[in-house]
Design a protein around this motif. Structure first.
Motif, PDB file in Angstrom:
ATOM      1  N   ASP A 332     -13.980 -52.063  47.770  1.00 19.28           N
ATOM      2  CA  ASP A 332     -13.552 -52.949  46.781  1.00 19.28           C
ATOM      3  C   ASP A 332     -12.323 -53.543  47.430  1.00 19.28           C
ATOM      4  O   ASP A 332     -11.299 -52.979  47.876  1.00 19.28           O
ATOM      5  N   LEU A 356     -11.294 -58.869  41.019  1.00 16.22           N
ATOM      6  CA  LEU A 356     -11.856 -57.961  42.312  1.00 16.22           C
ATOM      7  C   LEU A 356     -12.837 -58.954  42.924  1.00 16.22           C
ATOM      8  O   LEU A 356     -14.082 -59.389  42.406  1.00 16.22           O
ATOM      9  N   GLN A 359     -16.930 -56.708  45.433  1.00 11.50           N
ATOM     10  CA  GLN A 359     -17.132 -55.534  44.752  1.00 11.50           C
ATOM     11  C   GLN A 359     -17.987 -54.608  45.492  1.00 11.50           C
ATOM     12  O   GLN A 359     -18.938 -54.971  46.320  1.00 11.50           O
TER      13      GLN A 359
END
Length: 434
Positions: A332, A356, A359
């Motif tokens: 991540d 984020l 991922q």
């Protein structure tokens, strides 16, 4: 008596010997024989005798292709004295027995046989022959004997662990199976005893982590007479089964520092040593870091030059940056791009915080391997006002924070087959007068 013999017989021969001593360092070094790669014996001669003759120069202990070194230096009286000669004789390729007939070491003898022939002019009792010799440009090819007890160790050396050099912040990083391999190469025909006096992980300015488990003595092999010119190697590996290398590497040191202390002929004097002109004793280190482990809040940063075309930015209404990625890595990644001025003052950023951007791919809980990649699209809009503010931008600061899947709590493996596909698109709306 020699002048009288010369007057009666018309010729006389006088012999003279000189012992040449080699000064060695340390003084305990005892050379039995040596082969020369280059060298010369240079003579400076001056004779007061108004006679012809010759000097035969012989080195009984020096041979080339089985033939003893022997040279004839003629003395030719041409009506003036002193008779002068300055010959230089090449010693390249000669092998010297420097035991003086097996009685000592570091010595050889040069013999001179001087023959003078009467020319009818009687010599004076004050007439002399002066001869000086010098050995020059002496470089050996091979040396045999006892080199004594010498320290052959290298100075302190370092191996860089580049993966940790750009690390920022206080993130944690663990590897399951790191190892250090030490390879020792030796082509001296000499027994060597060595041990590691320092082996540390080091993180500037002052953090050191001692690595234990090294064998003592180290595995060092020496060639024998049938292996002259060969390099023999020994090695050992420190891993999770025999050392604390896992704990040291997980402190993320930027370097491994090592020092080897060694001694030749640890058992004392021997006459079975040899050294050739290319002999070396070398210690190399390999650090193996399989990407199998975890990372949490591990931060990397880099800087890029950036300058916007002023004529374009004046007409832009807005710009849409679209980032698409297909992530095949078990990581991540939070990433931010900062625009800064020439003093690195932040002017704007591209990514909305707490996004984020990449991922992690899906990972098998049993093998730690990726089973399927993930996809994500991210849009960032820069308005005309923000664009105008970027006219002063000179640099882009790229900052990425990475954690392995499951918040950095699951061991994962990274393979060379993993891929990351990133596409960046830019849509711009601008006004212009036609």
């Amino acid at each position: 008596a020699q002048i009288a013999a010369l007057s009666v017989a018309g010729t006389v021969t006088v012999s003279y010997s000189q012992t040449v001593n080699f000064a060695t360092s340390p003084s305990t070094t005892k050379i039995d024989s040596m082969s020369l790669k280059t060298g010369s014996i240079d003579i400076a001669l001056s004779s007061d005798f108004k006679l012809n003759g010759q000097i035969v120069i012989t080195i009984p202990g020096a041979r080339k292709n089985g033939v003893v070194f022997s040279k004839v230096l003629p003395l030719v009286y041409t009506g003036t004295v002193p008779v002068v000669a300055n010959p230089s004789y090449d010693l390249t390729g000669y092998t010297f027995d420097v035991t003086n007939g097996g009685t000592t070491y570091n010595q050889f003898v040069v013999n001179y046989n001087i023959t003078l022939t009467s020319s009818g002019t009687p010599p004076l009792t004050t007439d002399v022959i002066t001869l000086n010799q010098s050995l020059n440009n002496m470089k050996f090819d091979k040396i045999f004997g006892d080199i004594g007890q010498l320290t052959l160790s290298p100075d302190v050396d370092t191996v860089e662990i580049a993966i940790f050099k750009n690390e920022l912040g206080t993130g944690s990083f663990t590897l399951v199976d790191p190892s250090v391999k030490v390879i020792i190469s030796n082509s001296y025909g000499v027994p060597i005893d060595a041990g590691i006096s320092q082996l540390d992980g080091y993180d500037p300015p002052a953090s050191a982590y001692s690595i234990n488990g090294s064998p003592n003595p180290l595995p060092i092999f020496s060639p024998n007479f049938s292996q002259i010119g060969q390099t023999l190697t020994g090695s050992f590996t420190l891993d999770k089964t025999n050392s604390n290398i896992v704990q040291v590497i997980n402190n993320t040191p930027q370097f491994v520092i090592y020092k080897i202390n060694s001694l030749s002929n640890p058992g004392g004097p021997t006459n079975n040593n040899f050294v050739i002109d290319s002999s070396h004793f070398k210690v190399d280190m390999e650090i193996n870091l399989p990407l199998w482990g975890t990372a949490k809040d591990f931060t990397l940063m880099d800087t890029l030059d950036f300058e916007m075309d002023q004529t374009i930015s004046d007409n832009i209404e807005y710009a849409l940056f679209r980032i698409y990625n297909l992530n095949g890595f078990p990581l991540d990644i939070n990433m931010q791009v900062y625009f800064t001025d020439s003093m690195y003052t932040k002017l704007d950023s591209l990514v909305v915080p707490n996004q984020l951007l990449l991922q992690s791919a899906a990972v098998s809980s049993t093998t730690g391997m990726v089973v399927s990649p993930t996809q994500k699209t991210y849009d960032a809009v820069l308005t005309k006002t923000r664009f105008a503010n970027l006219k002063r931008a000179k640099y882009l600061l790229l900052k990425a924070g990475a954690s392995t899947t499951n918040g950095g709590n699951t061991n994962i493996k990274i393979y060379s087959t993993y891929k990351l596909d990133v596409k960046l698109g830019l849509q711009v709306q601008f006004k212009t007068k036609i």
